[in-house]
Design a protein around this motif. Sequence first.
Motif, PDB file in Angstrom:
ATOM      1  N   UNK A 101       0.848  -1.192   0.000  1.00  8.97           N
ATOM      2  CA  UNK A 101       0.000   0.000   0.000  1.00  8.97           C
ATOM      3  C   UNK A 101       0.882   1.240   0.000  1.00  8.97           C
ATOM      4  N   UNK A 102       0.341   2.336  -0.463  1.00 10.24           N
ATOM      5  CA  UNK A 102       1.079   3.607  -0.441  1.00 10.24           C
ATOM      6  C   UNK A 102       1.305   4.045   1.000  1.00 10.24           C
ATOM      7  N   UNK A 103       2.474   4.645   1.238  1.00  8.00           N
ATOM      8  CA  UNK A 103       2.793   5.086   2.598  1.00  8.00           C
ATOM      9  C   UNK A 103       3.026   6.587   2.677  1.00  8.00           C
ATOM     10  N   UNK A 104       3.287   7.241   1.602  1.00 11.25           N
ATOM     11  CA  UNK A 104       3.569   8.669   1.628  1.00 11.25           C
ATOM     12  C   UNK A 104       3.738   9.204   0.233  1.00 11.25           C
ATOM     13  N   UNK A 105       4.010  10.488   0.168  1.00 11.70           N
ATOM     14  CA  UNK A 105       4.180  11.153  -1.114  1.00 11.70           C
ATOM     15  C   UNK A 105       5.602  10.967  -1.645  1.00 11.70           C
TER      16      UNK A 105
END
Length: 136
Positions: A101-105
Amino acid sequence: MSVQSKHIFVNLPVKNLDRSKAFFEEMGFGFDEEMTDEKGACMIIGPSIYGMLLTEEFFKSFSKREIADTSNSAEVITAISATSKDEVDSLVNAAFAAGAQRAGEKMDDEYMYLKSFKDLDGHMWEVLYMTEEETK
């Protein structure tokens, strides 16, 4: 002289060892089979850097503290370096393809290119590339 350790072992609790191993294998990581069994797997991150994926039960034998609930808290961010921006993209895209999953920019400035993800157990990872001048 400051402390100079020869190896680093990052110990991470995992809910399903086989599933976690498959996730990281899909990203391209290998494992030291001599240090791998049904309770833990030794993922090779670099020449002297290892991720120890430990079943939650086995992990608890090392600490009396509760395992962090990664769905609402962060216990650590493990950052690993890449040799290029393309390698950052490749590793992180492989993580997403394996279920991360995405965790940050994304960070992209004159010094650093960085992307991040959460693995299957919610552990946060950053993959970064820094220009040669910045890594000296």
